[in-house]
Design an enzyme around this catalytic site. Structure first.
Site, PDB file in Angstrom:
ATOM      1  N   GLY A 154     -78.287 -21.406   3.072  1.00 28.73           N
ATOM      2  CA  GLY A 154     -77.571 -20.857   1.925  1.00 28.73           C
ATOM      3  C   GLY A 154     -76.118 -20.620   2.254  1.00 28.73           C
ATOM      4  O   GLY A 154     -75.603 -21.090   3.272  1.00 28.73           O
ATOM      5  N   SER A 197     -73.494 -10.336  14.032  1.00 29.52           N
ATOM      6  CA  SER A 197     -72.658 -11.518  14.298  1.00 29.52           C
ATOM      7  C   SER A 197     -73.406 -12.409  15.286  1.00 29.52           C
ATOM      8  O   SER A 197     -73.341 -12.188  16.497  1.00 29.52           O
ATOM      9  CB  SER A 197     -71.314 -11.099  14.911  1.00 29.52           C
ATOM     10  OG  SER A 197     -70.704 -10.085  14.145  1.00 29.52           O
ATOM     11  N   TYR A 208     -71.764 -11.713  -1.929  1.00 31.26           N
ATOM     12  CA  TYR A 208     -72.620 -12.237  -0.842  1.00 31.26           C
ATOM     13  C   TYR A 208     -73.576 -11.150  -0.352  1.00 31.26           C
ATOM     14  O   TYR A 208     -74.791 -11.363  -0.261  1.00 31.26           O
ATOM     15  CB  TYR A 208     -71.730 -12.752   0.299  1.00 31.26           C
ATOM     16  CG  TYR A 208     -72.450 -12.995   1.603  1.00 31.26           C
ATOM     17  CD1 TYR A 208     -73.313 -14.076   1.765  1.00 31.26           C
ATOM     18  CD2 TYR A 208     -72.259 -12.129   2.692  1.00 31.26           C
ATOM     19  CE1 TYR A 208     -73.975 -14.288   2.966  1.00 31.26           C
ATOM     20  CE2 TYR A 208     -72.911 -12.343   3.894  1.00 31.26           C
ATOM     21  CZ  TYR A 208     -73.773 -13.414   4.029  1.00 31.26           C
ATOM     22  OH  TYR A 208     -74.424 -13.609   5.215  1.00 31.26           O
TER      23      TYR A 208
END
Ligand SMILES: NC(=O)c1ccc[n+]([C@@H]2O[C@H](COP(=O)([O-])OP(=O)(O)OC[C@H]3O[C@@H](n4cnc5c(N)ncnc54)[C@H](O)[C@@H]3O)[C@@H](O)[C@H]2O)c1
Length: 270
Positions: free
Chosen positions: A72, A168, A139
């Site tokens: 996505g 991350s 988002y």
């Protein structure tokens, strides 16, 4: 032989994870809108398509035991694109999982589902992995939405769902904020193996970070499903702290979502 579907397999995380998720008793079925050209035919299969194409998703899901849904849009985008790819696309994946009897779906959520929580609000203890949604943009909102979608498919269809609120996940921290939010490739693979294990049956929402000395996001929910991170972003501290002071007065460090909280698309909503 078990078969694990990895959506978004051509991306940053998919590429990092493919060699790390290989097992003698596992076939990886890779799915992406982009091409994957270096398939290991002994251990991998590739289905090319979009999560917005329900027939392609059904082909990808048919015959798999579990799904790792990475595919996505992985950063801020237009409302229309976010709705179509991240929300409708994830619903298509869950729908196919229910239709094909898949019992486990591991979803790449994001810290941006809860980006407006702050270090101050954590109040000196670690912020829980399942703290309530506070998205920092379209988002992040889509990630909060698909977390709730997972809850629906768990409660209605009994699918075991693990939402990974990834910090991350890159070879190395992308910036100084990553000294707290980084998840190393090896720890990312450890978290996914834990998420596929019997300990992760049910419905779980956990942070996806390494054992970082500077982390303030709780490891308790991950530990409950057997995730034992081993790496620490501190090995990169000298490099990043040469240019940045580590202080929670800095909004980038104070807020879970860092700079995303100031993204222009998010500002347009106010
Ligand atoms: N890497 C991180 O630090 C991080 C942090 C938080 C959340 N996440 C989430 O983890 C997942 C993977 O992240 P990444 O860093 O690998 O991102 P990425 O952008 O590198 O990879 C995403 C992949 O999804 C594919 N994709 C995009 N649209 C698609 C569609 N319509 N149908 C099928 N595939 C499509 C892309 O081609 C790409 O290969 C994403 O869902 C992202 O939101 C990642």
């Amino acid at each position: 032989m078990s078969r694990l579907l990895v959506t978004g397999a051509a991306g940053n995380m998919g590429t990092m994870l493919r060699p790390l998720l290989r097992r003698p008793d596992r076939t990886l079925r890779l799915f992406d809108i982009a091409d994957v050209t270096d398939i290991d035919s002994a251990s991998e299969e590739f289905v090319q398509g979009s999560v917005t194409d329900r027939e392609a998703v059904a082909r990808a899901v048919d015959g798999v035991d579990a799904i790792l849904h990475l595919g996505g849009l992985s950063t801020e985008d237009s409302w229309a694109n976010i709705l179509s790819v991240n929300v409708d696309g994830t619903q298509a994946v869950f729908d196919a999982a229910a239709a094909h009897g898949v019992t486990r779906v591991v979803v790449a959520s994001s810290n941006h589902a809860v980006g407006f929580w702050t270090h101050d609000e954590a109040g000196g203890s670690d912020l829980p992995g399942d703290v309530g949604a506070r998205p920092d943009g379209f988002y992040g909102w889509s990630k909060a939405a698909v977390e709730a979608l997972g809850r629906l498919y768990h409660d209605r269809f009994g699918i075991d769902v693990v939402n990974l609120r990834i910090g991350s996940s890159f070879e190395k921290p992308p910036n100084y904020r990553g000294l707290a939010s980084w998840m190393s490739p090896a720890d990312t693979a450890r978290l996914i193996e834990a998420s596929l294990s019997d300990d992760a049956k049910g419905f779980h929402t956990v942070w996806g970070i390494s054992k970082n000395s500077r982390a303030w996001w709780s490891g308790a929910e991950g530990a409950a499903i057997g995730y034992e991170p081993r790496d620490d972003a501190e090995q990169f501290a000298d490099e990043f702290l040469a240019e940045h002071e580590w202080t929670f007065d800095d909004p980038i460090l104070q807020r879970v979502g860092g700079a995303f909280c100031d993204h222009p698309l998010g500002q347009r909503m106010r």
